[in-house]
Design an enzyme around this catalytic site. Structure first.
Site, short mmCIF file in Angstrom:
data_model
loop_
_atom_site.label_atom_id
_atom_site.label_comp_id
_atom_site.label_asym_id
_atom_site.label_seq_id
_atom_site.Cartn_x
_atom_site.Cartn_y
_atom_site.Cartn_z
N GLY A 89 0.96 -1.15 -0.23
CA GLY A 89 0.13 -0.09 0.04
C GLY A 89 0.72 1.42 0.19
N ASP A 106 1.96 -1.39 -4.41
CA ASP A 106 0.58 -0.93 -3.92
C ASP A 106 0.03 -1.39 -5.58
OD1 ASP A 106 -2.16 0.86 -4.11
OD2 ASP A 106 -0.63 2.41 -2.56
N ILE A 107 -1.61 -1.39 -5.35
CA ILE A 107 -2.20 -1.84 -6.81
C ILE A 107 -2.86 -0.33 -7.60
CG2 ILE A 107 -3.53 -3.78 -5.49
CD1 ILE A 107 -6.01 -1.82 -5.15
N TYR A 121 -12.95 0.47 10.43
CA TYR A 121 -11.89 1.19 10.38
C TYR A 121 -11.11 0.07 11.61
CZ TYR A 121 -7.79 3.90 10.41
OH TYR A 121 -5.88 4.53 10.31
N1 LIG Z 1 -2.70 8.76 7.26
C1 LIG Z 1 -2.53 8.63 8.52
O1 LIG Z 1 -3.47 9.49 9.06
C2 LIG Z 1 -2.72 7.34 9.28
C3 LIG Z 1 -2.43 6.29 8.63
N2 LIG Z 1 -2.19 4.78 9.44
C4 LIG Z 1 -1.94 4.31 9.22
O2 LIG Z 1 -0.82 3.77 8.41
C5 LIG Z 1 -1.09 3.17 6.69
C6 LIG Z 1 -1.13 3.72 5.49
O3 LIG Z 1 -1.98 5.02 5.43
P1 LIG Z 1 -2.41 6.03 4.56
O4 LIG Z 1 -0.36 5.73 3.37
O5 LIG Z 1 -2.03 6.89 5.23
O6 LIG Z 1 -3.19 5.02 3.40
P2 LIG Z 1 -3.89 5.63 2.31
O7 LIG Z 1 -5.06 6.01 2.04
O8 LIG Z 1 -2.98 7.00 1.80
O9 LIG Z 1 -3.04 4.47 1.37
C7 LIG Z 1 -3.39 3.61 1.68
C8 LIG Z 1 -2.90 2.62 0.34
O10 LIG Z 1 -3.52 0.90 0.89
C9 LIG Z 1 -3.33 0.63 -0.96
N3 LIG Z 1 -4.66 -0.07 -0.52
C10 LIG Z 1 -6.00 -0.69 -0.92
N4 LIG Z 1 -6.18 -1.58 -1.31
C11 LIG Z 1 -5.25 -3.01 -1.75
C12 LIG Z 1 -4.79 -3.51 -1.86
N5 LIG Z 1 -5.41 -4.75 -2.00
N6 LIG Z 1 -3.95 -4.34 -2.25
C13 LIG Z 1 -2.62 -3.51 -2.48
N7 LIG Z 1 -2.29 -2.12 -1.72
C14 LIG Z 1 -4.27 -1.85 -1.69
C15 LIG Z 1 -4.12 1.38 -1.70
O11 LIG Z 1 -3.85 2.04 -3.00
C16 LIG Z 1 -3.46 3.55 -0.97
O12 LIG Z 1 -2.56 3.32 -1.78
C17 LIG Z 1 -2.91 2.42 6.88
O13 LIG Z 1 -2.05 1.16 7.57
C18 LIG Z 1 -3.21 3.27 7.57
O14 LIG Z 1 -4.20 2.46 8.51
C19 LIG Z 1 -2.81 5.07 11.11
C20 LIG Z 1 -3.18 6.26 11.55
C21 LIG Z 1 -2.96 7.68 10.64
C1 LIG Z 2 -6.14 8.84 12.20
C2 LIG Z 2 -5.87 7.97 10.93
O1 LIG Z 2 -5.86 6.58 11.47
C3 LIG Z 2 -6.47 8.27 9.39
N1 LIG Z 2 -5.52 9.43 9.56
C4 LIG Z 2 -7.88 8.17 9.68
O2 LIG Z 2 -8.40 9.62 10.31
O3 LIG Z 2 -9.14 7.77 9.46
#
Ligand SMILES: NC(=O)C1=CN([C@@H]2O[C@H](COP(=O)(O)OP(=O)(O)OC[C@H]3O[C@@H](n4cnc5c(N)ncnc54)[C@H](O)[C@@H]3O)[C@@H](O)[C@H]2O)C=CC1
Ligand SMILES: CC(=O)[C@H](N)C(=O)O
Length: 373
Positions: free
Chosen positions: A62, A88-89, A195
């Site tokens: 991802g 990623d996908i 989530y």
């Molecule tokens: N950004 C934030 O504020 C926070 C993020 N996180 C965690 O950190 C991690 C990364 O977060 P972000 O980069 O913000 O998320 P994001 O939503 O920006 O990116 C997630 C990625 O997962 C990919 N994805 C979706 N389905 C998929 C699949 N079947 N196979 C492979 N990839 C797939 C998407 O294409 C996307 O690029 C997540 O696990 C999120 O829960 C946790 C707390 C806060």
């Molecule tokens: C805090 C998180 O996990 C994320 N940014 C969301 O708002 O869902």
């Protein structure tokens, strides 16, 4: 009976290993795995963990979301460009494609994941694929598949090949019945978003695999992450990213949370550094496998006031999204991260004034900072 007999044999002759000051049984996964068909029948599979002197071979799932590209950059600077594979996908933009190894990987394709790990000699996984809080509520079935089934695939591959696995959790893993100010590492966790439920599941499954199979699972609960170069993927804390763009470009911002909604937040470089630091921490320093990390906590009103110090004409208005507001009100206002600070030396660099100055500098809008101060 046969399985029981094998179990007894394994347990009696078995290996015990010490981690985090606890003794645990290390049992071959193939005898105990809940999905025996996934475990190779022959004896030829082997650990891909490398010696202490070799850099790890890292796989990021991802990786094209808000956090993955920055993480790849940090890890490539540390371990070498060729040792970090982003996946990623989605189709990567040209600059990402040309900045280091990238492959297509759908975490729902278990066979493909095994192939990647074997062919690329992967020893560490950063598992970033997920649907975040707001998009998850809009598509529960997909969120369940990606966040839960996908996690199971990653856990099984990581355990089978004896890898070190990082899975981020979130403030969203707490719920309205958790202590909110601050939320400690261990407390009631009854989230009511798919989530949050999937992230509690990830924390518990990772810890279960650690105790049961010896999987080196490491997990941090991130606050809302704020970044300039990458956009958020559909969460409740997204306003705290968008506000900087709009303040710099338009001088106004319409916020989808109430003015008084206090949430924990962190600048992206702190978040990514924490993730690398916990992965590099010696196992004996980790008294737990899932830690809160914290940096700052603010409301939209306070953030707007901090922006006004740089852009005096900036104006914020409010048009509350009831879904996001309800989610935000069930999340902690602050995280207690004392255990991370004590165990492996976690320390944030960015507080609110530094965050605001850095974000506005990126958008070329912090020029009036000196006069205003
Ligand atoms: N950004 C934030 O504020 C926070 C993020 N996180 C965690 O950190 C991690 C990364 O977060 P972000 O980069 O913000 O998320 P994001 O939503 O920006 O990116 C997630 C990625 O997962 C990919 N994805 C979706 N389905 C998929 C699949 N079947 N196979 C492979 N990839 C797939 C998407 O294409 C996307 O690029 C997540 O696990 C999120 O829960 C946790 C707390 C806060
Ligand atoms: C805090 C998180 O996990 C994320 N940014 C969301 O708002 O869902």
């Amino acid at each position: 009976m046969l399985v029981l007999g094998m179990l007894k044999l394994v347990v009696s002759g078995t290996a015990q290993s010490k981690a985090s000051g606890r003794w645990k049984l290390v049992l071959p996964l193939r005898f105990l795995g809940s999905s025996p068909c996934r475990i190779p029948a022959d004896d030829s599979f082997h650990s891909t963990s490398l010696s202490e002197t070799e850099p790890p071979r890292v796989f990021i799932t991802g990786g094209l979301g808000q956090l993955g590209i920055g993480l790849a950059g940090l890890l490539r600077r540390r371990f070498g460009k060729e040792n970090v594979i982003l996946s990623d996908i989605k189709k990567p933009p040209a600059h990402v494609f040309h900045s280091g190894p990238f492959i297509y990987a759908n975490i729902l394709d278990y066979k493909k994941l095994r192939e990647i790990v074997v062919n690329h000699r992967i020893s560490w996984i950063f598992h970033y694929s997920a649907l975040l809080s707001a998009v998850g509520e809009a598509n529960v079935a997909l969120a369940r598949d990606v966040n839960i089934t996908g996690l199971h695939n990653i856990l099984d591959v990581a355990a089978e090949f004896n890898m070190r696995l990082f899975v981020p959790s979130t403030i969203g893993a707490f719920g309205a019945t958790s202590p909110r100010n601050p939320a400690p590492d261990l407390c009631i966790q009854r989230p009511r978003t798919i989530y949050g439920v999937s992230k509690v599941h990830a924390e518990l499954m990772g810890e279960y695999y650690y105790y049961r199979y010896g999987l080196d699972f490491r997990c941090l609960r991130y606050p809302g992450i704020i970044s300039a170069e990458s956009q958020p993927g559909g969460g409740t804390t997204d306003y705290a990213v968008q506000i900087f763009h709009d303040a710099a470009k338009k001088g106004t911002f319409e916020c989808n949370l109430k003015a008084s909604t206090r949430l924990p937040m962190m600048y992206i470089s702190d978040c990514l550094r924490a993730s690398l630091e916990v992965m590099e921490a010696p196992a004996e320093r980790l008294s737990m496998r899932t830690y809160n990390i914290s940096a700052m906590s603010f409301t939209p009103e306070e953030l707007a006031r901090a922006i006004v110090k740089h852009i005096p004409d900036f104006q914020i208005t409010y048009c509350v999204d009831p879904l996001r507001q309800a989610i935000a009100e069930s999340w902690p206002m602050k995280l207690d991260d004392n255990n991370a600070r004590m165990d492996w030396g976690w320390k944030h660099d960015f507080d609110l004034p530094q965050l605001v100055a850095t974000m506005l500098t990126f958008y070329g809008a912090s020029t009036r900072c000196a006069q205003a101060n």
